[in-house]
Design a protein around this motif. Structure first.
Motif, short mmCIF file in Angstrom:
data_model
loop_
_atom_site.label_atom_id
_atom_site.label_comp_id
_atom_site.label_asym_id
_atom_site.label_seq_id
_atom_site.Cartn_x
_atom_site.Cartn_y
_atom_site.Cartn_z
N PRO A 1 0.97 -1.02 0.02
CA PRO A 1 0.04 0.13 -0.02
C PRO A 1 0.75 1.31 0.11
O PRO A 1 0.53 2.23 -0.82
N ARG A 2 1.83 1.45 0.73
CA ARG A 2 2.85 2.43 0.92
C ARG A 2 3.22 2.94 -0.42
O ARG A 2 3.38 3.81 -0.88
N ALA B 1 -6.03 4.54 -2.10
CA ALA B 1 -4.63 4.26 -1.87
C ALA B 1 -4.38 4.78 -0.30
O ALA B 1 -3.79 3.95 0.38
N LEU B 2 -5.00 5.68 0.19
CA LEU B 2 -4.94 6.21 1.55
C LEU B 2 -5.63 5.14 2.52
O LEU B 2 -5.15 4.75 3.52
N ALA B 3 -7.02 4.85 1.91
CA ALA B 3 -7.47 3.80 2.99
C ALA B 3 -6.68 2.48 3.09
O ALA B 3 -6.84 1.95 4.06
N PRO C 1 -9.68 9.47 5.30
CA PRO C 1 -9.14 9.47 4.06
C PRO C 1 -9.67 10.37 2.82
O PRO C 1 -8.92 10.80 2.09
N PRO C 2 -10.98 10.32 2.79
CA PRO C 2 -11.45 11.31 1.87
C PRO C 2 -10.97 12.79 2.06
O PRO C 2 -10.48 13.60 0.92
N LEU C 3 -10.87 13.31 3.25
CA LEU C 3 -10.30 14.67 3.62
C LEU C 3 -9.17 14.55 3.37
O LEU C 3 -8.44 15.72 2.82
N ASP C 4 -8.32 13.71 3.73
CA ASP C 4 -6.79 13.85 3.58
C ASP C 4 -6.42 13.53 2.01
O ASP C 4 -5.35 14.21 1.85
N ALA C 5 -7.21 13.05 1.43
CA ALA C 5 -6.79 13.04 0.00
C ALA C 5 -6.75 14.25 -0.76
O ALA C 5 -6.02 14.59 -1.49
N ARG D 1 4.51 12.95 5.38
CA ARG D 1 3.80 13.55 6.34
C ARG D 1 2.37 14.05 6.47
O ARG D 1 1.84 13.74 7.24
N ILE D 2 1.90 14.17 5.32
CA ILE D 2 0.57 14.54 5.20
C ILE D 2 -0.34 13.28 5.26
O ILE D 2 -1.26 13.17 6.11
N ALA D 3 0.10 11.93 4.79
CA ALA D 3 -0.34 10.58 4.81
C ALA D 3 -0.30 10.25 6.15
O ALA D 3 -0.95 9.08 6.48
#
Length: 220
Positions: A101-102, A160-162, A175-179, A213-215
């Motif tokens: 995933p990463r 991908a974040l999820a 994940p939706p917000l951070d995306a 950092r963001i993820a």
């Protein structure tokens, strides 16, 4: 140039010759092809007019109207195609990244920046270009025409974040917000790379550090 000294027809012109032999359904795509070619050649979306596009295709300007009512409708089709191209570009990056995933998240983010660098004129037009006219009553485009632009690409980032969260590789909770936050950061970096060409940008280190950092990526 052929042996007789005549200029070889362009791909768009060759396609139009085929249209005259019974493939008229291709004309809409030829019009979009011509608009994209003009954008790549001039770097200025103002160069895309009904007349310039018709000249590029090799048709009379009125022949465009059955397919596009005006220039904004042509530009919308161009932007829709390029967002589809961006999504395909990112999907390919994910497929080539493997199952981690990463790695898949980093591949999407790197692919996004590579697309922006590879197609600068198209990218600038996709995001806040001059083509966007007033929307709504009395105009050829509505808000609904633009609502889905880029949704496929942003959904890849959400997914991908999820996946990173599910694998214990990210500590984010939305994940939706951070995306969206991550996309805005990537967009800012892509813009700065475009306008600050003389700066010695590292190939991946800034982007990777920003994504980490963001993820809120972990080593798990």
């Amino acid at each position: 140039m052929n042996p007789t000294g005549a200029t070889e027809p362009t791909a768009v012109e060759r396609a139009h010759v085929r249209n005259r032999r019974g493939q008229g359904g291709r004309l809409r795509e030829d019009i979009i092809d011509a608009a994209v070619a003009l954008l790549d050649e001039t770097g200025d979306e103002r160069s895309i007019t009904l007349r310039s596009v018709a000249r590029k295709v090799g048709i009379a300007a009125p022949s465009i109207y059955p397919h596009f009512s005006d220039q904004p409708r042509i530009m919308l089709a161009v932007v829709q195609r390029e967002f589809a191209g961006l999504e395909a570009y990112l999907r390919k990056a994910v497929e080539e990244a493997g199952d981690e995933p990463r790695d898949r998240l980093l591949a999407i983010c790197r692919g996004y920046l590579e697309f922006a660098r590879k197609y600068p004129q198209r990218y600038r037009t996709m995001f806040g270009g001059l083509w966007m006219p007033p929307l709504g009553e009395g105009h050829s485009l509505s808000e609904e025409d633009t609502l889905t632009l880029g949704q496929g690409a942003i959904q890849l980032l959400v997914d991908a974040l999820a996946e990173c969260v599910a694998a214990g590789q990210s500590e984010i909770t939305d994940p939706p917000l951070d995306a969206v936050v991550l996309w805005m950061s990537l967009h800012g970096l892509a813009h700065q790379r475009a306008v600050s060409r003389g700066f010695p940008w590292p190939e991946h280190s800034i982007a990777d550090a920003m994504v980490t950092r963001i993820a809120r990526l972990t080593e798990a």
